[in-house]
Design an enzyme around this catalytic site. Structure first.
Site, PDB file in Angstrom:
ATOM      1  N   ARG B   5       0.875  -1.250   0.308  1.00  0.00           N
ATOM      2  CA  ARG B   5       0.211  -0.286  -0.302  1.00  0.00           C
ATOM      3  C   ARG B   5       0.751   1.535   0.121  1.00  0.00           C
ATOM      4  NH1 ARG B   5      -1.392  -0.241   5.964  1.00  0.00           N
ATOM      5  NH2 ARG B   5      -0.264  -1.445   6.780  1.00  0.00           N
ATOM      6  N   SER B  32      -4.958   3.958   6.129  1.00  0.00           N
ATOM      7  CA  SER B  32      -4.572   2.748   5.776  1.00  0.00           C
ATOM      8  C   SER B  32      -4.144   1.951   4.744  1.00  0.00           C
ATOM      9  CB  SER B  32      -5.489   1.877   6.666  1.00  0.00           C
ATOM     10  OG  SER B  32      -5.993   1.618   7.638  1.00  0.00           O
ATOM     11  N   GLU B  53     -19.524   2.273   1.865  1.00  0.00           N
ATOM     12  CA  GLU B  53     -18.670   1.643   0.243  1.00  0.00           C
ATOM     13  C   GLU B  53     -19.487   1.532  -0.644  1.00  0.00           C
ATOM     14  OE1 GLU B  53     -18.763  -0.042   3.825  1.00  0.00           O
ATOM     15  OE2 GLU B  53     -16.723   0.837   4.107  1.00  0.00           O
ATOM     16  N   PHE B  78     -14.508  -5.339   2.022  1.00  0.00           N
ATOM     17  CA  PHE B  78     -15.851  -4.391   2.454  1.00  0.00           C
ATOM     18  C   PHE B  78     -16.034  -3.899   0.379  1.00  0.00           C
ATOM     19  CE2 PHE B  78     -13.419  -2.995   6.739  1.00  0.00           C
ATOM     20  CZ  PHE B  78     -14.980  -3.600   7.105  1.00  0.00           C
ATOM     21  N   HIS B 104      -5.377  -5.601   2.365  1.00  0.00           N
ATOM     22  CA  HIS B 104      -5.987  -6.075   3.682  1.00  0.00           C
ATOM     23  C   HIS B 104      -6.593  -7.232   2.590  1.00  0.00           C
ATOM     24  CE1 HIS B 104      -4.761  -2.200   5.887  1.00  0.00           C
ATOM     25  NE2 HIS B 104      -4.913  -3.154   6.847  1.00  0.00           N
ATOM     26  N   ASP B 112      -7.309  -8.789  13.520  1.00  0.00           N
ATOM     27  CA  ASP B 112      -8.887  -8.244  12.793  1.00  0.00           C
ATOM     28  C   ASP B 112     -10.072  -9.605  12.836  1.00  0.00           C
ATOM     29  OD1 ASP B 112      -8.269  -5.662  13.453  1.00  0.00           O
ATOM     30  OD2 ASP B 112      -7.715  -5.253  11.191  1.00  0.00           O
ATOM     31  N   ARG B 162      -1.756  -6.430   4.050  1.00  0.00           N
ATOM     32  CA  ARG B 162      -1.981  -5.432   4.673  1.00  0.00           C
ATOM     33  C   ARG B 162      -0.451  -4.837   5.154  1.00  0.00           C
ATOM     34  NH1 ARG B 162      -0.639  -5.470  10.264  1.00  0.00           N
ATOM     35  NH2 ARG B 162      -0.648  -7.458   9.833  1.00  0.00           N
TER      36      ARG B 162
END
Lengths: 278, 310
Positions: B5, B32, B53, B78, B104, B112, B162
């Site tokens: 990322r 993030s 979203e 998402f 992620h 998570d 991630r």
């Protein structure tokens, strides 16, 4: 006919009637479709496409024009009828609705139909698209409007309220949403299926400028759209009280004609009532 | 080691500088996903959509209708799950220039837990007509993939993890969406990796070399369109194929490779993937071990596939 600037109310009413006749012919020829929700919004569509919006087939490639998103995609027949009358494709093509290889899909398709800006049909998505388009126009420095016609039944979709929040947050005063408040959805009256009222208060609470009109009264439709166009600082929603199936006696306020084509006898009667040839 | 990322953030800023039509959306995860870099450089072309979203995908579609090239980012679970219908109806079907770049993805989300560990996103996006699906192996490839999808017409999904991943490609190497990237030539078995499993394939290839086995390693960075030619060539050269992905074995990359080879040139094949279960909380490396997604499993699968050769 007069140019959009000069077109009279009676001429617009005649246009709306012509759209209704197209709708009945198209759905009868297709053998399926949604007459009720096309007939309820025919006056709003006529006002937008023949007078209020600045648009033409030649300028589809340009963003410097007004834009329209049909969030209630099942009203495709009346949308196609207006596009054809405005010259986006031949009116003869209207009778190919829902047929194999037709450019006129059961629900609007951006990739198939000239003049259709966005594919819709899965409810509750059009307002988000209108917001994005309005942002793009702002980034391009174009003072243009995006009109988004929504159904009342689709107000139950959560995404509508996500979009309502977004438009108010970004002060999208170039978005004008119109809710075709005909009060009926597939399973019955909206207030029985999923209560919407007080609908105006809901939009107001989300930060919108809220107007009401009789969506089947051309004078009111024109006045209200003019008022909405002049509003600055926040998005505007017009709650248009309409009659589902408007113009055909046995379809009016009859939920049975939400998504059903007329039979031969019904077709003849509908066309007679709309002043058309059978 | 480097997080993909971070490369995404850099690529967005470079794109934003080169092209005025690039607009970026995020759903409250900009720090993030690293779209925050673009926000800092071009605040007028960045819009936070909040935790919504579905609306973000629709808004992205509308911006694209208005002529923009739109990047929409959030966590992969998402982007592809929560907003699947919006991606289908408002982006893929109308064939709009919306690039969904999600971070992620997969089990390496870690602590998570399963709610955030998507193992089905590749399957979902791959099933959509018009969609391009890219799963870069590392940071440098992520940078190139982002530029490549920006140039390519239509919707695209780019999947990122991630955490930090080993760097297995270089800035200088050419990246083409249509072409799988051969990292190592070999004759006995072909290891076809996707995303961070490419690094595991390279480690397995080293271990195989120590045993006198010559393994070809392919970085299958693009899942759609699938480079069937490269896969067939690998099957012909090696006679045995192993796929490795941080994704469910059901409808994953291994499934697609198997289908392609079944039609073109069937050879013994083994698939390393999540075994159709949801994950759990834990450290990334612990989870990769727990669910059998390391070079050890790739090595074992390679030996098994080679044993099945006639």
């Amino acid at each position: 006919m007069n140019s959009p600037d000069q077109i009279s109310v009676s001429e617009l009413e005649a246009k709306a009637l012509a759209l209704r006749r197209h709708v009945i012919r198209m759905i009868y020829a297709a053998g399926s479709g949604h007459p009720g929700g096309s007939l309820s919004c025919a006056d709003v569509i006529a006002a937008l496409f023949f007078k209020v919006m600045d648009h033409s087939p030649e300028r589809m490639g340009s963003q410097d024009r007004d834009h329209f998103i049909l969030s209630k995609g099942h009203a495709a027949p009346v949308y196609y009828a207006a596009l054809a009358e405005c010259g986006y494709f031949p009116t003869e093509e209207l009778l190919t609705l829902r047929k194999l290889h037709s450019r006129l899909q059961g629900h609007p398709s951006r990739v198939k139909t000239p003049g259709v800006e966005m594919s819709t049909g899965s409810l509750g998505q059009g307002l988000s698209v209108a917001n994005g388009l309005a942002l793009a126009l702002r980034l391009l420095g174009l003072d243009r409007k995006v009109y988004c016609l929504c159904g009342d039944g689709e107000m139950a979709e959560g995404q509508v309220w996500e979009a309502a929040m977004f438009a108010a947050h970004y002060h999208l005063d170039n978005v004008i949403a119109i809710v075709d408040r005909n009060g009926l959805q597939i399973d019955g009256r909206t207030e029985e299926v999923m209560s919407l009222e007080p609908l105006g208060d809901k939009w107001r609470a989300f930060g919108w400028h809220v107007l009401f009109m009789d969506g089947n009264d051309m004078w009111q439709v024109l006045d209200t759209l003019a008022e909405a166009k002049g509003h600055k600082g926040s998005p505007t929603v017009i709650i248009a009280r309409t009659v589902k199936g408007k113009g055909v006696s046995f379809m009016e306020n009859n939920v049975g004609f939400h998504g059903k084509a007329p039979n031969a006898k019904e077709y003849e009667q509908a066309m007679r009532e709309l002043g058309g040839e059978v | 080691m480097e997080a993909q990322r971070k490369s995404y953030g850099r690529a967005l800023v470079d794109l934003g500088r080169a092209r005025g039509d690039v607009v970026v959306l995020d759903a409250d995860l900009s720090s993030s996903t690293r779209t925050v870099e673009f926000k800092g450089a071009f605040p007028g072309r960045f819009f936070n959509c909040g935790i919504a979203e579905q609306n973000m995908m629709g808004t992205a579609a509308g911006l694209a209708v208005g002529g923009m090239t739109v990047f929409a980012s959030t966590f992969a679970v998402f982007a592809t799950g929560r907003a699947y219908d919006q991606v289908r109806q408002s982006i893929a079907y109308p064939d709009l220039n919306v690039k969904i770049v999600a971070s992620h993805a997969g089990i390496t989300v870690g602590g998570d837990g399963a709610s955030h560990q998507t193992m089905e996103d590749i399957a979902l996006m791959n099933a959509l007509p018009n969609m391009t699906v890219v799963v870069p192996a590392d940071g440098p490839e992520t940078y190139k993939a982002v530029l490549a999808v920006a140039e390519r017409h239509g919707p695209a999904y780019v999947r990122m993890g991630r955490g930090d991943v080993p760097v297995v490609t270089s800035k200088e190497e050419r990246f083409e969406i249509e072409r799988a990237h051969v990292l190592r030539e070999g004759a006995d078995v072909a290891l076809v990796g996707t995303g961070q499993m490419v690094a595991a394939c390279l480690l397995a290839a080293e271990a195989l070399k120590a045993r006198g086995v010559s393994a070809k390693v392919i970085d299958l960075h693009t899942i759609k369109p699938l480079d069937v030619e490269a896969l067939e060539k690998a099957a012909r050269e090696c006679g045995a194929v192993v796929t490795a992905e941080e994704h469910n074995i059901v409808s994953g990359v291994g499934t697609l490779v198997a289908a392609a080879l079944a039609e073109r040139y069937p050879v013994p094949m083994e698939r390393v993937a999540m075994q159709d279960v949801f994950g759990q909380s834990g450290e990334s490396d612990e989870l990769m071990q727990e669910y059998g997604l390391t070079d050890r499993e790739v090595l074992a699968a390679a030996i098994k596939a080679m044993e099945r050769k006639k």
